[in-house]
Motif scaffolding. Structure first.
Motif, PDB file in Angstrom:
ATOM      1  N   VAL A   8       0.845  -1.179   0.000  1.00 38.93           N
ATOM      2  CA  VAL A   8       0.000   0.000   0.000  1.00 38.93           C
ATOM      3  C   VAL A   8       0.886   1.237   0.000  1.00 38.93           C
ATOM      4  O   VAL A   8       1.713   1.405   0.889  1.00 38.93           O
ATOM      5  N   THR A   9       0.704   2.071  -1.002  1.00 38.49           N
ATOM      6  CA  THR A   9       1.425   3.334  -1.070  1.00 38.49           C
ATOM      7  C   THR A   9       0.402   4.452  -0.934  1.00 38.49           C
ATOM      8  O   THR A   9      -0.553   4.524  -1.718  1.00 38.49           O
ATOM      9  N   ILE A  10       0.599   5.300   0.075  1.00 39.42           N
ATOM     10  CA  ILE A  10      -0.293   6.432   0.293  1.00 39.42           C
ATOM     11  C   ILE A  10       0.483   7.707  -0.008  1.00 39.42           C
ATOM     12  O   ILE A  10       1.592   7.907   0.497  1.00 39.42           O
ATOM     13  N   LEU A  11      -0.109   8.543  -0.836  1.00 39.98           N
ATOM     14  CA  LEU A  11       0.473   9.831  -1.186  1.00 39.98           C
ATOM     15  C   LEU A  11      -0.411  10.920  -0.597  1.00 39.98           C
ATOM     16  O   LEU A  11      -1.612  10.969  -0.878  1.00 39.98           O
ATOM     17  N   VAL A  12       0.180  11.773   0.232  1.00 40.09           N
ATOM     18  CA  VAL A  12      -0.547  12.858   0.879  1.00 40.09           C
ATOM     19  C   VAL A  12      -0.089  14.177   0.268  1.00 40.09           C
ATOM     20  O   VAL A  12       1.101  14.490   0.288  1.00 40.09           O
ATOM     21  N   ALA A  13      -1.035  14.936  -0.277  1.00 40.40           N
ATOM     22  CA  ALA A  13      -0.753  16.276  -0.803  1.00 40.40           C
ATOM     23  C   ALA A  13      -1.294  17.280   0.211  1.00 40.40           C
ATOM     24  O   ALA A  13      -2.498  17.477   0.321  1.00 40.40           O
ATOM     25  N   GLU A  14      -0.381  17.872   0.968  1.00 42.02           N
ATOM     26  CA  GLU A  14      -0.755  18.759   2.084  1.00 42.02           C
ATOM     27  C   GLU A  14       0.344  19.788   2.272  1.00 42.02           C
ATOM     28  O   GLU A  14       1.513  19.432   2.429  1.00 42.02           O
ATOM     29  N   ASP A  15      -0.019  21.065   2.278  1.00 41.71           N
ATOM     30  CA  ASP A  15       0.984  22.118   2.416  1.00 41.71           C
ATOM     31  C   ASP A  15       1.281  22.500   3.866  1.00 41.71           C
ATOM     32  O   ASP A  15       2.336  23.041   4.152  1.00 41.71           O
ATOM     33  N   PHE A  38       4.809  12.327   0.980  1.00 36.99           N
ATOM     34  CA  PHE A  38       4.179  13.635   1.100  1.00 36.99           C
ATOM     35  C   PHE A  38       4.648  14.553  -0.011  1.00 36.99           C
ATOM     36  O   PHE A  38       5.826  14.530  -0.390  1.00 36.99           O
ATOM     37  N   VAL A  39       3.736  15.362  -0.511  1.00 35.00           N
ATOM     38  CA  VAL A  39       4.059  16.471  -1.404  1.00 35.00           C
ATOM     39  C   VAL A  39       3.376  17.704  -0.828  1.00 35.00           C
ATOM     40  O   VAL A  39       2.389  17.594  -0.093  1.00 35.00           O
ATOM     41  N   CYS A  40       3.911  18.885  -1.154  1.00 36.72           N
ATOM     42  CA  CYS A  40       3.461  20.111  -0.496  1.00 36.72           C
ATOM     43  C   CYS A  40       2.485  20.956  -1.299  1.00 36.72           C
ATOM     44  O   CYS A  40       1.940  21.920  -0.759  1.00 36.72           O
ATOM     45  N   ASP A  41       2.273  20.651  -2.560  1.00 35.47           N
ATOM     46  CA  ASP A  41       1.317  21.423  -3.359  1.00 35.47           C
ATOM     47  C   ASP A  41       0.946  20.626  -4.605  1.00 35.47           C
ATOM     48  O   ASP A  41       1.493  19.547  -4.851  1.00 35.47           O
ATOM     49  N   GLY A  42       0.010  21.181  -5.363  1.00 29.55           N
ATOM     50  CA  GLY A  42      -0.480  20.483  -6.548  1.00 29.55           C
ATOM     51  C   GLY A  42       0.557  20.295  -7.636  1.00 29.55           C
ATOM     52  O   GLY A  42       0.541  19.294  -8.356  1.00 29.55           O
ATOM     53  N   ILE A  67      -4.591   8.570  -2.836  1.00 28.49           N
ATOM     54  CA  ILE A  67      -4.116   9.940  -2.662  1.00 28.49           C
ATOM     55  C   ILE A  67      -5.027  10.630  -1.669  1.00 28.49           C
ATOM     56  O   ILE A  67      -6.253  10.618  -1.831  1.00 28.49           O
ATOM     57  N   LEU A  68      -4.432  11.224  -0.629  1.00 29.47           N
ATOM     58  CA  LEU A  68      -5.162  12.086   0.301  1.00 29.47           C
ATOM     59  C   LEU A  68      -4.820  13.514  -0.101  1.00 29.47           C
ATOM     60  O   LEU A  68      -3.654  13.903  -0.089  1.00 29.47           O
ATOM     61  N   LEU A  69      -5.828  14.291  -0.459  1.00 29.22           N
ATOM     62  CA  LEU A  69      -5.622  15.578  -1.123  1.00 29.22           C
ATOM     63  C   LEU A  69      -6.252  16.725  -0.354  1.00 29.22           C
ATOM     64  O   LEU A  69      -7.462  16.730  -0.103  1.00 29.22           O
ATOM     65  N   ASP A  70      -5.419  17.700  -0.003  1.00 30.77           N
ATOM     66  CA  ASP A  70      -5.926  18.964   0.550  1.00 30.77           C
ATOM     67  C   ASP A  70      -6.336  19.839  -0.627  1.00 30.77           C
ATOM     68  O   ASP A  70      -5.727  19.777  -1.698  1.00 30.77           O
ATOM     69  N   LEU A  71      -7.358  20.660  -0.445  1.00 31.00           N
ATOM     70  CA  LEU A  71      -7.794  21.523  -1.541  1.00 31.00           C
ATOM     71  C   LEU A  71      -7.029  22.832  -1.603  1.00 31.00           C
ATOM     72  O   LEU A  71      -6.732  23.330  -2.677  1.00 31.00           O
ATOM     73  N   MET A  73      -3.972  24.650  -1.391  1.00 28.42           N
ATOM     74  CA  MET A  73      -2.508  24.587  -1.413  1.00 28.42           C
ATOM     75  C   MET A  73      -1.990  25.663  -2.358  1.00 28.42           C
ATOM     76  O   MET A  73      -2.703  26.074  -3.278  1.00 28.42           O
ATOM     77  N   PRO A  74      -0.736  26.079  -2.173  1.00 29.26           N
ATOM     78  CA  PRO A  74      -0.161  27.084  -3.072  1.00 29.26           C
ATOM     79  C   PRO A  74       0.191  26.493  -4.446  1.00 29.26           C
ATOM     80  O   PRO A  74       0.151  25.284  -4.635  1.00 29.26           O
ATOM     81  N   ARG A  75       0.550  27.363  -5.355  1.00 29.17           N
ATOM     82  CA  ARG A  75       0.970  27.066  -6.734  1.00 29.17           C
ATOM     83  C   ARG A  75      -0.140  26.424  -7.555  1.00 29.17           C
ATOM     84  O   ARG A  75      -0.619  27.008  -8.493  1.00 29.17           O
ATOM     85  N   LYS A  76      -0.543  25.230  -7.225  1.00 30.54           N
ATOM     86  CA  LYS A  76      -1.676  24.576  -7.885  1.00 30.54           C
ATOM     87  C   LYS A  76      -2.506  23.971  -6.769  1.00 30.54           C
ATOM     88  O   LYS A  76      -2.013  23.139  -6.013  1.00 30.54           O
ATOM     89  N   ASP A  77      -3.762  24.400  -6.664  1.00 35.61           N
ATOM     90  CA  ASP A  77      -4.566  23.889  -5.551  1.00 35.61           C
ATOM     91  C   ASP A  77      -5.093  22.486  -5.849  1.00 35.61           C
ATOM     92  O   ASP A  77      -4.933  21.964  -6.954  1.00 35.61           O
ATOM     93  N   GLY A  78      -5.721  21.900  -4.853  1.00 34.84           N
ATOM     94  CA  GLY A  78      -6.197  20.532  -4.977  1.00 34.84           C
ATOM     95  C   GLY A  78      -7.254  20.342  -6.045  1.00 34.84           C
ATOM     96  O   GLY A  78      -7.332  19.282  -6.667  1.00 34.84           O
ATOM     97  N   ARG A  79      -8.075  21.370  -6.275  1.00 31.43           N
ATOM     98  CA  ARG A  79      -9.110  21.268  -7.296  1.00 31.43           C
ATOM     99  C   ARG A  79      -8.483  21.128  -8.686  1.00 31.43           C
ATOM    100  O   ARG A  79      -8.916  20.291  -9.480  1.00 31.43           O
TER     101      ARG A  79
END
Length: 150
Positions: A8-15, A38-42, A67-71, A73-79
């Motif tokens: 199981v690989t979980i990728l979290v996009a959260e700034d 973890f990644v910090c933005d879109g 993918i767990l995605l925050d909406l 975030m800077p640069r490119k948002d989750g949407r």
């Protein structure tokens, strides 16, 4: 906590660093942090998924099971990132769960229109986050049949 011993690989996009730590602790509490990224933005999320830049090596950036995605975030948002993921035939099968502080009806409707798998309001209390992660883990990695990683 996986079916048939699958990896199981979980990728979290959260700034937000505090939210990343909260999620990491909750994932560890539920034994789901074995392969956590973890990644910090879109923009960084899309680089990871498309193996660009620092993520060019698939061993550094394995295809996520979830993918767990925050909406917000800077640069490119989750949407914007969600729209790109779900419009890309190579990525659209990856389940995306929005985990955000937003409770705006517009965000809920828009993300479901874009193809999100679930929309969850992010809790601020650790115990609540642990319970949400436990439910997510049980659902996505014990109950649901996910496609094989490509």
């Amino acid at each position: 906590m996986t079916k048939k011993g699958q990896s199981v690989t979980i990728l979290v996009a959260e700034d937000d660093e505090d939210d990343r730590m909260l999620m990491q602790d909750a994932l560890e509490e539920n034994r789901l942090a074995n392969d956590l990224h973890f990644v910090c933005d879109g923009e960084e999320l899309m680089d990871y998924l498309r193996h660009r830049g620092q993520y060019s090596d698939p061993k550094v950036a394995p295809r996520p099971s979830l993918i767990l995605l925050d909406l917000n975030m800077p640069r490119k948002d989750g949407r914007e990132a969600l729209k790109e993921i779900k419009s890309d035939p190579a990525l659209r099968q990856i389940p995306v769960v929005v985990l955000t502080t937003s409770k705006a009806e517009e965000d809920i409707l828009r993300t479901y229109d874009l193809g999100v798998s679930s929309f969850i309001a992010k809790p601020v209390i650790f115990e609540s986050m642990v319970q949400i992660i436990k439910a997510l883990g049980k659902y996505w990695f014990e109950i649901v049949e996910l496609p094989d990683k490509k």
